[in-house]
Design an enzyme around this catalytic site. Structure first.
Site, PDB file in Angstrom:
ATOM      1  N   ILE A 151       4.664   1.048   1.179  1.00 54.97           N
ATOM      2  CA  ILE A 151       5.694   1.402   0.195  1.00 54.97           C
ATOM      3  C   ILE A 151       5.457   2.854  -0.183  1.00 54.97           C
ATOM      4  O   ILE A 151       4.463   3.193  -0.836  1.00 54.97           O
ATOM      5  CB  ILE A 151       5.622   0.495  -1.047  1.00 54.97           C
ATOM      6  N   THR A 170      -1.583  -0.989  -4.374  1.00 52.94           N
ATOM      7  CA  THR A 170      -2.409   0.204  -4.532  1.00 52.94           C
ATOM      8  C   THR A 170      -1.553   1.329  -5.101  1.00 52.94           C
ATOM      9  O   THR A 170      -0.356   1.413  -4.833  1.00 52.94           O
ATOM     10  CB  THR A 170      -3.018   0.654  -3.198  1.00 52.94           C
ATOM     11  N   SER A 225       0.822  -1.205   0.000  1.00 55.66           N
ATOM     12  CA  SER A 225       0.000   0.000   0.000  1.00 55.66           C
ATOM     13  C   SER A 225       0.856   1.255   0.000  1.00 55.66           C
ATOM     14  O   SER A 225       1.859   1.347   0.719  1.00 55.66           O
ATOM     15  CB  SER A 225      -0.921   0.008   1.223  1.00 55.66           C
ATOM     16  N   ASP A 226       0.450   2.216  -0.812  1.00 54.62           N
ATOM     17  CA  ASP A 226       1.028   3.543  -0.733  1.00 54.62           C
ATOM     18  C   ASP A 226       0.591   4.182   0.580  1.00 54.62           C
ATOM     19  O   ASP A 226      -0.396   3.751   1.194  1.00 54.62           O
ATOM     20  CB  ASP A 226       0.550   4.375  -1.929  1.00 54.62           C
ATOM     21  N   LYS A 227       1.300   5.194   1.024  1.00 51.65           N
ATOM     22  CA  LYS A 227       0.962   5.838   2.292  1.00 51.65           C
ATOM     23  C   LYS A 227       0.003   7.008   2.108  1.00 51.65           C
ATOM     24  O   LYS A 227      -1.118   7.010   2.626  1.00 51.65           O
ATOM     25  CB  LYS A 227       2.234   6.319   3.001  1.00 51.65           C
TER      26      LYS A 227
END
Length: 583
Positions: free
Chosen positions: A180, A260, A4-6
């Site tokens: 990530i 994502t 997942s992106d932050k």
């Protein structure tokens, strides 16, 4: 594994400028002047292009931008992680460049030869990051054309209120969530700490890169980087190619990977992932590369879809198990009953007790109309199984058809066997040593035997569903849904009423008589069905336990890969999955 992106996925993506913690590195400047320079590094006369532009332009005094004219503009690129403008001050006539971006990138641009400034900025970024405060570095050129560091604009991007619980739920369902992000390492660690995602967040410099000439991935990804990718809780300061290679490494290790993303730079990784997920507000390129496009922000929609998918999988599995068991019961019962049971060979009722003076036939068979009614009532009410209560499995699902067929066969065999025993007992009801008379019941007329067998097959057929729907557990472990109970009441109620009030008739030349004159037999058949239903459910549970003990067709093998095995280079037998195909 879900990568997942932050920003915008784990966090709100609603950045708020923190003027009291912003830092200025030039005594002649102020936070306001640094903010003006940051705004000049955007297309300020156009709508904001990203969250940082929105933050900057939302906080700056637009009147202070009026004297400036933009001559050139370098938009944000994930490879360089900064924007740059060439502007002219209409009041002074001065032309200069201004840039904003990630602190470590702007440092290379503005303080490459100033070790003191580099150390000062790095210390400030570290202190801010330890408090969870993100920073945006701003620099501009002086009269000699050299970039000079102006300051750090600080802002907060807090996690979503539901993200922490959502990640816990994902972990409960066997899904590992890895962060990530391109943000600074300390920011990533602080966010991971707030969300209980683990503290092993690594910088991207430990990750592989594509060959600069051939753009090929390293040859031994799993051997060289597999342990890092699986053991780490996330990665910070990554570039797009890092995301791509992380996905490729995890896939080569046997995992099913979700990713994502929202930007153009995320498209390759989204395409590479088994399940590419474009989050809400994603660019057209990300949407085109993704398998799923979310319209709701955050991770909760993803995890919810996984839970719903597993519930759907469970309902489908339950229905198939029941359908096979019911079909086997009907086919084998009527096949064996017709071939092996000859009513004329059994003890006949006395001549004065024979109805209409008819002797019993040589072969047993049930009227076609009754078979049609069994199918109509039981299968017709099966629509309600779509609304049945189902529990999502705690680990990813997989089809195990051999186990499904074995369990279905056991359910069908018990039901078929109980029907054959009842048929034999009823045909032998006029024998003083037979089962029926030993139980204190009177002999049964042949027409009543047909009605009793119709009731038995109908009831046991539907009760099989209640055993099939709970899998390896006893039937009382998972409560049925209200619509299924309604369907059950309709089917069993009508079947019972038909067995009682069936008119005396001779369909298909088979004497048939309702049980209205022998309600004791009606109650006996119901009790008989319930007793064998308990036996059937016990046999199902014991079958599952035996199959698990011998690990039949991998039934006991975990569906969540073992990180310890992966860490030493052993490819997992099974995989973590993101169940989204059904949804």
């Amino acid at each position: 594994i879900l990568c997942s992106d932050k920003t915008g996925t784990l966090t709100l993506n609603q950045m708020a400028l923190q003027e009291d913690s912003s830092i200025v590195y030039n005594d002649t400047e102020s936070v306001e002047s640094v903010l003006v320079m940051a705004a000049l590094a955007t297309k300020w006369n156009e709508p904001p292009r990203d969250a940082l532009d929105r933050l900057t332009l939302g906080a700056v005094n637009r009147e202070l931008l009026e004297p400036y004219t933009q001559n050139d503009y370098l938009p944000f690129d994930p490879q360089i992680k900064r924007t740059e403008s060439t502007v002219t001050n209409g009041t002074t006539g001065e032309t200069f460049k201004v840039s904003k971006g990630a602190p470590h990138v702007i440092l290379k641009l503005a303080a490459a030869n100033n070790s003191a400034m580099q150390q000062r900025v790095e210390d400030d970024v570290a202190k801010l990051g330890s408090r969870g405060i993100r920073s945006l570095a701003v620099a501009r050129t002086d009269r000699s054309g050299e970039f000079q560091m102006m300051g750090l604009l600080t802002f907060l991007d807090p996690p979503r209120s539901d993200t922490k619980e959502t990640i816990k739920e994902a972990n409960r369902y066997g899904i590992k969530v890895k962060m990530i992000t391109g943000d600074h390492l300390l920011i990533a660690r602080n966010t991971a700490f707030q969300l209980d995602m683990g503290d092993d967040i690594k910088k991207a410099d430990v990750l592989p890169l594509l060959d600069p000439e051939t753009k090929e991935a390293p040859a031994d990804l799993v051997k060289d980087y597999g342990a890092i990718c699986i053991e780490s809780d996330g990665f910070a300061q990554v570039y797009p190619e890092h995301k791509y290679l992380i996905i490729q490494t995890l896939k080569e290790m046997g995992y099913t990977v979700g990713m994502t993303g929202d930007g153009v730079n995320d498209a390759p990784a989204l395409k590479k992932a088994d399940v590419g997920i474009a989050v809400s507000g994603a660019t057209d390129a990300a949407r085109a590369a993704a398998d799923i496009v979310l319209t709701q922000e955050g991770l909760s929609a993803i995890v919810h879809s996984i839970v719903v998918a597993r519930e759907i999988f469970q309902r489908i599995s339950n229905f198939i198990t029941y359908r096979i068991a019911a079909t086997l019961q009907l086919l084998f019962f009527f096949f064996i009953a017709i071939i092996a049971f000859h009513p004329s060979d059994y003890t006949q009722p006395p001549a004065d007790a024979l109805e209409d003076g008819e002797t019993w036939p040589d072969f047993f068979h049930m009227p076609v109309l009754m078979l049609m009614l069994i199918t109509l009532l039981n299968d017709g009410t099966m629509v309600s199984i779509a609304y049945d209560y189902a529990e999502a499995s705690p680990t990813p699902n997989k089809w195990n058809l051999r186990v499904l067929f074995v369990v279905s066969s056991v359910l069908g065999a018990v039901s078929c066997f109980s029907s054959l025993i009842l048929l034999h007992g009823l045909l032998n009801s006029w024998d003083p040593d037979g089962m029926i008379q030993r139980l204190g019941m009177d002999g049964v007329q042949y027409g009543e035997i047909i009605a009793a067998l119709y009731l038995k097959v109908s009831v046991s057929d539907f009760l099989t569903l209640f055993s099939a729907r709970t899998g390896r557990f006893f039937f009382w472990k998972v409560p049925p849904g209200k619509y299924l109970m309604l369907g059950c009441a309709i089917a069993l109620g009508l079947s019972s009423a038909l067995s009682i009030f069936w008119p005396d008739s001779n369909p298909d030349e088979t004497l048939t008589e309702g049980l209205h004159g022998n309600l004791g037999l009606f109650v006996f058949v119901w009790v008989y069905c319930l007793v064998f239903w308990l036996v059937q459910d016990l046999c199902k549970v014991l079958t599952f336990r035996f199959l698990e003990k011998i690990n039949f067709n991998g039934i006991s093998s975990p569906t969540v890969a073992d990180p310890d095995a992966v860490a030493v280079g052993v490819k997992p037998e099974l995989e973590m999955q993101v169940q989204t195909d059904v949804v």
